[in-house]
Write an enzyme that holds these catalytic residues in place. Structure first.
Site, short mmCIF file in Angstrom:
data_model
loop_
_atom_site.label_atom_id
_atom_site.label_comp_id
_atom_site.label_asym_id
_atom_site.label_seq_id
_atom_site.Cartn_x
_atom_site.Cartn_y
_atom_site.Cartn_z
N VAL A 73 -12.96 -45.39 -8.98
CA VAL A 73 -14.14 -45.83 -9.30
C VAL A 73 -14.45 -45.92 -10.98
CG1 VAL A 73 -15.37 -45.74 -7.11
CG2 VAL A 73 -15.63 -44.19 -8.95
N ASN A 99 -21.16 -44.06 -3.15
CA ASN A 99 -20.94 -42.41 -2.75
C ASN A 99 -19.93 -41.75 -3.60
OD1 ASN A 99 -21.10 -40.16 -0.73
ND2 ASN A 99 -19.04 -40.60 -0.58
N TYR A 168 -23.10 -32.34 -13.52
CA TYR A 168 -23.36 -32.91 -12.34
C TYR A 168 -24.93 -33.42 -12.28
CZ TYR A 168 -23.91 -33.47 -7.22
OH TYR A 168 -24.19 -33.77 -5.99
N LYS A 172 -26.80 -36.98 -12.14
CA LYS A 172 -27.58 -37.45 -10.78
C LYS A 172 -28.97 -38.01 -11.59
CE LYS A 172 -24.40 -36.98 -7.74
NZ LYS A 172 -23.91 -38.00 -6.90
#
Length: 263
Positions: A73, A99, A168, A172
């Site tokens: 992706v 996802n 991370y 997010k």
């Protein structure tokens, strides 16, 4: 009297069509299998075709159609080819479950995090989510009947970070902004966009939490986890709402995990 038919009305009785990224394991596999069991046609996207085929082999007999497609992706050309394959096989797109993601190197202090590791997390979690959402959005806008749904996989870390998780956590948090902006821009075209923030679903990525995870006070402590099937059922509920209704944000977590009050 309004004679305009919605996408849901136009496609009543036809199998719904979904793309699930990161479908070769964990949450992506669980969601893909849940949708397949409900009769959806599901394109399974991921970097390793053998794990995608393993997911497809676990689909129940009599369910929907599974189409494994190898795609990284973070690569625009892979994403374009992925959605071309969906259009060529199924003719339309009703759902993207965005996802695919990675934690990156765990437990690395910010001052020691290599730039290449930072870029890998950003390219997968944020740039990959954007590329997939952009391409899905374009297809949903152009198809007839118009519309569809995008569900982004956020995280508890979209609200509250863990120690040593700067890459991370940053991605997010950014994903929440992506969700809000896409949700606003999609309104004129019947494109509903929401986000599910997940905490401690039992997958290979979270296996270490049962034995011990670093806490904000510097201690290491085991954390409870929940069945990933509970996440999959929540995603399916969000996905099967009529496009006139949307779960903007949902938080699904192990009940006793350290989230409320973390830190």
């Amino acid at each position: 009297m309004n004679n305009v038919r919605t996408a849901d009305e136009e496609n009543a009785g036809a199998p719904k069509v979904a793309v699930v990224t990161g479908a070769g394991s964990g949450i992506g596999r669980a969601v893909a299998l849940e949708l397949l069991a409900a009769g959806w046609s599901v394109t399974l996207a991921g970097r390793r075709v053998e794990t995608l085929e393993e997911t497809a082999s676990q689909a129940p007999a009599g369910g929907g159609t599974a189409l494994p497609v190898r795609a990284d992706v973070s690569r625009p050309e892979d994403v374009a080819a992925l959605f071309d394959a969906v259009r060529d096989r199924f003719g339309r797109l009703d759902l993207l479950f965005n996802n695919a993601g990675t934690f990156g190197p765990g437990g690395v202090p910010v001052e020691e995090l290599p730039y290449d590791a930072w870029r890998h997390v950003v390219d997968t979690n944020l740039n990959g989510a954007f590329l997939c959402a952009q391409t899905a959005y374009r297809q949903m806008k152009e198809q007839r009947p118009q519309g569809g749904r995008i569900i982004n996989n956020g995280s508890i870390s979209a609200h509250t970070p863990r120690p040593h998780s700067v890459a991370y956590t940053a991605t997010k948090h950014a994903l929440t902004g992506l969700t809000k902006s896409l949700s606003l821009d999609g309104r004129p075209y019947g494109i509903a966009v929401g986000q599910i923030d997940i905490g401690n679903a039992a997958t290979d990525m979270t296996a270490g939490m049962r034995t011990g995870a670093l806490q904000a006070n510097g201690e290491t402590a085991p954390e409870p986890v929940m069945d990933v099937a509970d996440v999959a059922r929540t995603v399916r509920h969000m996905a099967e709402l009529p496009l006139e209704a949307n779960v903007q944000f949902a938080t699904v977590m192990a009940t006793a995990m350290p989230y409320v009050g973390r830190g």
